[in-house]
Design a protein around this motif. Structure first.
Motif: not given
Length: 546
Positions: A517-530
């Motif tokens: 969930e931490l990675f998923a939240a950060v990627q949503r926040f960044a609008c990218t999975d990179m």
């Protein structure tokens, strides 16, 4: 690959090459700036073709990177449109195009070399004029044949310096002028990138040119200075005996990126009007060849960056423990992935005597392939030191002595090293400049507990690390993470931050959910999975005794 030493104190400046008048403040070393139309952008570019948040410039691990934020009209680096949300390394002298502006990147101190310029005065009979199109359309057959030969040499150039040499040879051979220079204007100064004379006895240091002629050619049209007008462009022209000069702009992308500057003096033959067409043709070839060189260079730069990252990623994956499992009375889950530019995170668990379990997380500060090597060395040495000393402070001190002798001056490692003793209900740990960890008591929200800790590893070989102590019970969880999660920015330039990490983990029921969930939240926040930087998160739960 040449790099900018952003972490050693080099700021980045954007110097306008073309576009509306604008003054841009430098971006400090290790800094971050958003370019866009919005008032809150650090680099505010007010034009309808610039998106509200158009692109970012960021320093990461000793390099500067530009990232397009999905802008409508695109961000161009050396004439190549950047892929949205994919960072590209920038180097000194690169050309960045945003909206109507073309901006030259300068990192650190400018090394431009200037020559003398000629300025107007009311005493001679020379004038600057644009060359009429009808003259530019005519080229004699012998010059046309020469142009074909020159085209092959110019397009075969494999570097900017060889392109300049080929262009000067071609320009001198077919123009009728006796000297030619490749110039580049940067602010109020002019840099001579190349010079050639028919006599081969003159040097660039003594070459003199008319600033007025360059200013006229900066509009994108070839300009000429002649002796038959009422305007004077410098008493020094008369002193030097210059009777004709011509300046042909080199257009690269949408901007004038340089000039071919010609002159004839004294008793040298008058230059035939058809020379203007030849000179323009050479300058256009140079613009096309430069564009191709920059495109190829950018592709090679990206391939080298990808190769460095791949090598570091392989080293990281080779020595990391499995993504989840049990070690003694400890259950853990781990997620780690390299960022776009570096790969220097480490994590390990080591089973010790008497049911104790050592764990560590670290972040190597440095460039990608070097970071990967130091990361692997640090983890291997620390693993052995923990087994030998059975103490976090002693093991960290041994690693510190080892790394200080081997790391470059601009590289160091932040670390959190702890030993969990489930039977005693304590964890004894050392926080060596890391600071990114939380304790979640059973049934409560995660909290960050401030401890003084120590300095990062590989700075001072004899630093006296000491352990802190924390009570821990079955059901409690330790959450360790790297700054890649904490400092990840949104497209608006805002950091994810510790409060969002705590809020994300507040309702998570298991160690696996913590990391996912931490990675998923950060990627949503960044609008990218990179993500921009290395990102690692580990959740460790203390299990009840049997």
């Amino acid at each position: 690959m040449p790099t900018s030493s952003a972490e050693s104190g080099d700021s980045l400046r954007l110097e306008p090459v073309s576009g509306p008048d604008i003054h841009l403040a430098p971006i400090g070393a290790g800094g971050f700036a958003t370019l866009g139309r919005a008032a809150e952008c650090e680099v505010c570019l007010l034009h309808e073709t610039v998106s509200r948040r158009h692109a970012t410039l960021a320093a990461r691990s000793g390099r500067w990177f530009v990232t397009d934020l999905g802008s409508r009209h695109g961000t161009f680096l050396n004439g190549v449109r950047l892929e949205a949300n994919a960072p590209a390394a920038v180097l000194p002298e690169d050309l960045l195009r945003v909206g109507p502006w073309t901006l030259r990147v300068q990192i650190g101190e400018s090394r431009a070399r200037s020559s003398a310029t000629l300025h107007p005065s009311p005493q001679t009979t020379q004038r600057v004029e644009r060359v009429p199109e009808r003259e530019l359309a005519f080229i004699a057959q012998h010059r046309l044949n020469l142009l074909v030969e020159c085209s092959a040499a110019i397009n075969a150039a494999g570097s900017e310096q060889s392109l300049i040499g080929a262009a000067l040879d071609a320009a001198l051979a077919g123009s009728g002028y006796k000297r030619v220079a490749w110039l580049r204007q940067s602010g109020d100064s002019v840099e001579i990138l190349g010079f050639k004379s028919a006599s081969n006895r003159e040097r660039a240091e003594g070459f003199t040119f008319s600033q007025s002629l360059i200013r006229e050619a900066a509009s994108g049209q070839i300009a000429r200075l002649t002796e038959d007008g009422p305007i004077n462009y410098g008493q020094s022209i008369a002193t030097l005996g210059i009777h004709s000069a011509l300046c042909a702009p080199i257009v690269f992308g949408a901007a004038v990126a340089g000039f071919l500057y010609f002159d004839a003096r004294g008793q040298e033959s008058p230059v035939h009007p058809e020379a203007a067409g030849f000179c323009q043709a050479i300058s256009r070839m140079c613009g096309l060849a430069m564009s191709n060189l920059k495109r190829v260079e950018l592709e090679q730069r990206q391939r080298r960056l990808d190769a460095d990252l791949t090598a570091a990623r392989e080293a990281q994956q080779l020595i990391m423990p499995p993504n989840s499992g049990h070690v003694g009375r400890v259950r853990y889950a781990l997620r780690s992935r390299p960022g776009r530019t570096v790969a220097g995170d480490l994590f390990d668990l080591v089973e010790l005597e008497d049911g104790r379990v050592a764990l560590c997380i670290g972040d190597v500060v440095g460039e990608s392939i070097s970071a990967g090597i130091i990361m692997a060395s640090t983890q291997a040495y620390l693993h052995a030191a923990l087994q030998r000393h059975q103490d976090a402070a002693q093991a960290l001190a041994a690693v510190n002595r080892y790394l200080t002798l081997r790391c470059a001056l601009n590289m160091y490692v932040t670390m959190w090293v702890g030993i969990i003793d489930p039977a005693a209900g304590i964890v004894r740990f050392v926080d060596a400049g890391h600071g990114h960890w939380l304790i979640r008591r059973a049934g409560r929200e995660p909290e960050h507990l401030p401890f003084p800790g120590g300095i990062p590893v590989a700075i001072e070989p004899t630093y006296p690390y000491a352990c802190d102590e924390l009570a821990i019970s079955p059901g409690d969880r330790l959450i360790l993470y790297s700054d890649g999660l904490l400092e990840q920015r949104s497209p608006a330039g805002e950091e994810f931050g510790r409060p969002r990490i705590i809020a994300t983990l507040a309702q998570s029921p298991t160690v696996e959910k913590d990391t996912d969930e931490l990675f998923a939240a950060v990627q949503r926040f960044a609008c990218t999975d990179m993500l921009d930087d290395d990102a690692t998160a580990a959740s460790i739960e203390i299990l009840p005794g049997s």
